[in-house]
Design a protein around this motif. Structure first.
Motif, PDB file in Angstrom:
ATOM      1  N   ARG A   1       1.442  -1.373  -0.353  1.00  0.00           N
ATOM      2  CA  ARG A   1      -0.276  -0.206  -0.323  1.00  0.00           C
ATOM      3  C   ARG A   1       0.950   1.665   0.024  1.00  0.00           C
ATOM      4  O   ARG A   1       2.063   1.146   0.930  1.00  0.00           O
ATOM      5  N   ALA A   2       0.198   1.712  -1.258  1.00  0.00           N
ATOM      6  CA  ALA A   2       1.026   3.593  -0.850  1.00  0.00           C
ATOM      7  C   ALA A   2       0.577   4.818  -0.298  1.00  0.00           C
ATOM      8  O   ALA A   2      -0.070   5.620  -1.222  1.00  0.00           O
ATOM      9  N   PHE A   3       0.840   4.324   1.034  1.00  0.00           N
ATOM     10  CA  PHE A   3      -0.475   5.682   1.625  1.00  0.00           C
ATOM     11  C   PHE A   3       1.045   7.419   1.709  1.00  0.00           C
ATOM     12  O   PHE A   3       0.445   8.280   1.504  1.00  0.00           O
ATOM     13  N   THR A   4       2.172   6.899   1.555  1.00  0.00           N
ATOM     14  CA  THR A   4       3.660   8.125   1.597  1.00  0.00           C
ATOM     15  C   THR A   4       3.969   8.153   0.855  1.00  0.00           C
ATOM     16  O   THR A   4       4.554   7.044   0.349  1.00  0.00           O
ATOM     17  N   ALA A   5       4.650   8.994   1.126  1.00  0.00           N
ATOM     18  CA  ALA A   5       6.306   9.302   0.225  1.00  0.00           C
ATOM     19  C   ALA A   5       7.001   8.287   0.434  1.00  0.00           C
ATOM     20  O   ALA A   5       7.663   7.302  -0.348  1.00  0.00           O
ATOM     21  N   LYS A   6       7.478   8.123   1.728  1.00  0.00           N
ATOM     22  CA  LYS A   6       8.184   6.534   1.513  1.00  0.00           C
ATOM     23  C   LYS A   6       7.923   5.552   1.580  1.00  0.00           C
ATOM     24  O   LYS A   6       8.752   4.645   1.108  1.00  0.00           O
ATOM     25  N   ASP A   7       6.133   5.236   2.035  1.00  0.00           N
ATOM     26  CA  ASP A   7       5.809   3.667   1.286  1.00  0.00           C
ATOM     27  C   ASP A   7       6.426   3.748  -0.783  1.00  0.00           C
ATOM     28  O   ASP A   7       6.726   2.531  -0.835  1.00  0.00           O
ATOM     29  N   ARG A   8       5.411   5.169  -1.494  1.00  0.00           N
ATOM     30  CA  ARG A   8       6.124   5.029  -2.580  1.00  0.00           C
ATOM     31  C   ARG A   8       8.001   4.164  -2.960  1.00  0.00           C
ATOM     32  O   ARG A   8       7.549   3.922  -4.142  1.00  0.00           O
ATOM     33  N   LYS A   9       8.348   4.908  -2.309  1.00  0.00           N
ATOM     34  CA  LYS A   9      10.135   4.705  -2.204  1.00  0.00           C
ATOM     35  C   LYS A   9      10.345   3.207  -2.709  1.00  0.00           C
ATOM     36  O   LYS A   9      10.942   2.333  -2.958  1.00  0.00           O
TER      37      LYS A   9
ATOM     38  N   THR B   1       0.069  -2.806  -6.015  1.00  0.00           N
ATOM     39  CA  THR B   1      -0.662  -1.935  -5.593  1.00  0.00           C
ATOM     40  C   THR B   1      -1.558  -2.139  -5.559  1.00  0.00           C
ATOM     41  O   THR B   1      -3.146  -1.894  -4.808  1.00  0.00           O
TER      42      THR B   1
END
Length: 511
Positions: free
Chosen positions: A348-356, A378
């Protein structure tokens, strides 16, 4: 040829295997399951380790359950770390469900509800087969790394172990080790200094504090007898099914030091006792470590190095290690690079850190013309995963978004009555659950100290007795000397006085 036909050929040819394999599901393309496009994991490469990752609720535990069932069915024993307490249902057959039937029909595999032979183990006071190890079995190097000691402190631990070996003092539990540390700097200080050199009280004090920290996480229950024999993890039942050994760890989530201590000791024991077998065509044992971040989060650099070394070497013993965690970044890169099988559920990509993190995770998988890996990660649904394995020649199989098959056993925990019934029939409970506290370093050193104190008291009593005797002799001599020096006595005992007295007495007698 259509894109779907191309994809089916791509998956089928990439998953060709001559030996036995586990079909974990069917490949998916553009969100649709391709019936019969089975994704297979060869048994031959299951000792190349693996990763099962994904966000909470995406199906990691069910994927673990599917692998454990299929390994057991092929006579391969399994060891599971049950952190959440939801794996005991492996002992009972699935209740079945319409959605399970639909899933298995889409995949193109038959479904049979069945239970598997299960042994429930425990590190704590929970019901189950007690897992223990002695301090001696750990040895000075491993114990020092677990306690995260300095080089100087590790040297003292080595000296302590040597002293116990030289003097036949068994180191079984932590009270033995604490007693010998105390003895080295107090009652036995002179003995240690003469034979092994001076031991600093500040160093032993620091070691004792580290031991107390370990005890507070429940290690006093783990260290002791009877030691668990890792060969008991390799049992197969009368029907040829491998035992699924489940370690109940629901009550030690807040005690990661105990968890990592146990895991490291277990892996070290397996590595030292299992014979070399290379690539034999099937693993001897497969270990699944759920919530794997608990090992790595609290581990010191020395401990991490030890784990990394074992991961690299234990493959040749026919043992596969599978780390189950929410995010692949929970596992150190040095360990991650050693993993052959990857089952990646949705992230799950909830934050910029997650997306990274998702971008980094996508780069760990082979490129595919059929998937944008970063997008697929995702968009996967529950019970779906990206799967990449190694074929029988050690090459990565085609990346496949996979509809994972459903477990054959119950997807729920055992009831208390079912658990009691399971434990009452266990041969290992009878073997390991009796508490033994035989004479060891603690008792022998206490006896030695008591004997030394008794000898010292006896010697002191003898000295006091001798001193009293000398005092009496001296007093008697002094009295005689004092009497002899008295002037009256001198006159009365003089020769002149005695002659005078006898002369008077003679005259009286004559009259």
């Amino acid at each position: 040829m259509s894109r779907t036909d191309d994809f089916l050929k791509h998956i089928t040819e990439g998953n060709t295997t001559k030996g036995d394999f586990i079909p974990v599901g069917a490949a998916m393309l553009d969100g649709e399951t391709i019936t019969g496009a089975h994704v297979k994991i060869p048994l031959k490469t299951l000792n190349r380790h693996g990763l099962i990752a994904g966000a909470t609720g995406t199906g990691k535990t069910k994927s673990l359950q599917v692998l454990a069932e299929n390994l057991s069915e092929r006579g391969i024993p399994v060891l599971l770390m049950d952190i959440k307490g939801d794996l005991s249902g492996l002992a009972q057959p699935s209740h079945g469900h319409v959605k399970i039937d639909e899933r298995m029909s889409q995949i193109g595999l038959p479904f049979e509800a069945k239970g598997f032979p299960v042994e429930v183990l425990t590190l704590s006071e929970q019901n189950g087969v007690r897992l223990r190890a002695t301090v001696s079995e750990f040895g000075p190097v491993l114990l020092s790394r677990i306690l995260d000691l300095s080089d100087t402190q590790a040297g003292i631990v080595a000296v302590i172990f040597q002293y116990c070996d030289d003097n036949k003092l068994p180191l079984l539990d932590l009270k033995d080790f604490k007693k010998i540390l105390q003895y080295a700097t107090e009652e036995g200080k002179a003995e240690f200094t003469e034979a092994y050199g001076r031991i600093s009280t500040s160093s032993t004090g620091a070691i004792l504090r580290k031991i107390v920290e370990l005890e507070q996480q429940g290690a006093d229950l783990f260290f002791g007898e009877t030691s668990f024999d890792v060969q008991d993890l390799l049992r197969v039942n009368d029907h040829g099914l491998g035992y699924i050994n489940i370690i109940r760890l629901t009550d030690i989530q807040d005690r990661p030091k105990l968890f990592s201590t146990f895991m490291l000791s277990l892996l070290a024991e397996i590595y030292s006792t299992f014979p070399e077998q290379g690539d034999s065509g099937r693993p001897e044992l497969v270990i699944f470590i759920d919530e794997a971040h608990l090992i790595f989060d609290e581990a010191s650099k020395a401990l991490l190095n030890q784990i990394e070394s074992i991961v690299k070497l234990i493959r040749s013993k026919g043992v596969g290690l599978y780390f189950v965690t929410q995010n692949p970044t929970d596992v150190p890169e040095e360990v991650l690079s050693q993993l052959g099988l990857k089952i990646q559920h949705a992230l799950r990509a909830f934050t910029a850190k997650d997306r990274k993190a998702i971008k980094l995770t996508a780069q760990n998988y082979p490129d595919s013309e059929y998937y944008n890996t970063e997008n697929v990660l995702t968009s996967l649904g529950t019970g779906e995963a990206l799967v990449s394995a190694l074929d029988e020649k050690g090459r990565p199989t085609p990346l496949a978004a996979t509809m994972m098959r459903a477990p054959m056993s119950r997807m729920d925990i055992l009831t208390e009555d079912e658990l009691k019934t399971l434990l009452s029939s266990s041969k290992l409970v009878k073997k390991y659950n009796e508490t033994i506290d035989r004479e060891s370093a603690y008792e022998l050193l206490n006896k030695k100290i008591a004997e030394a104190e008794a000898d010292e008291a006896k010697e002191q009593a003898e000295k006091e007795k001798e001193a009293l005797k000398k005092a009496r002799t001296s007093s008697s001599t002094s009295r005689r000397r004092s009497t002899a020096m008295n002037p009256v006595v001198k006159v009365l005992t003089s020769a002149t006085f005695i002659r005078s007295v006898f002369g008077i007495l003679t005259k009286i007698m004559k009259k």
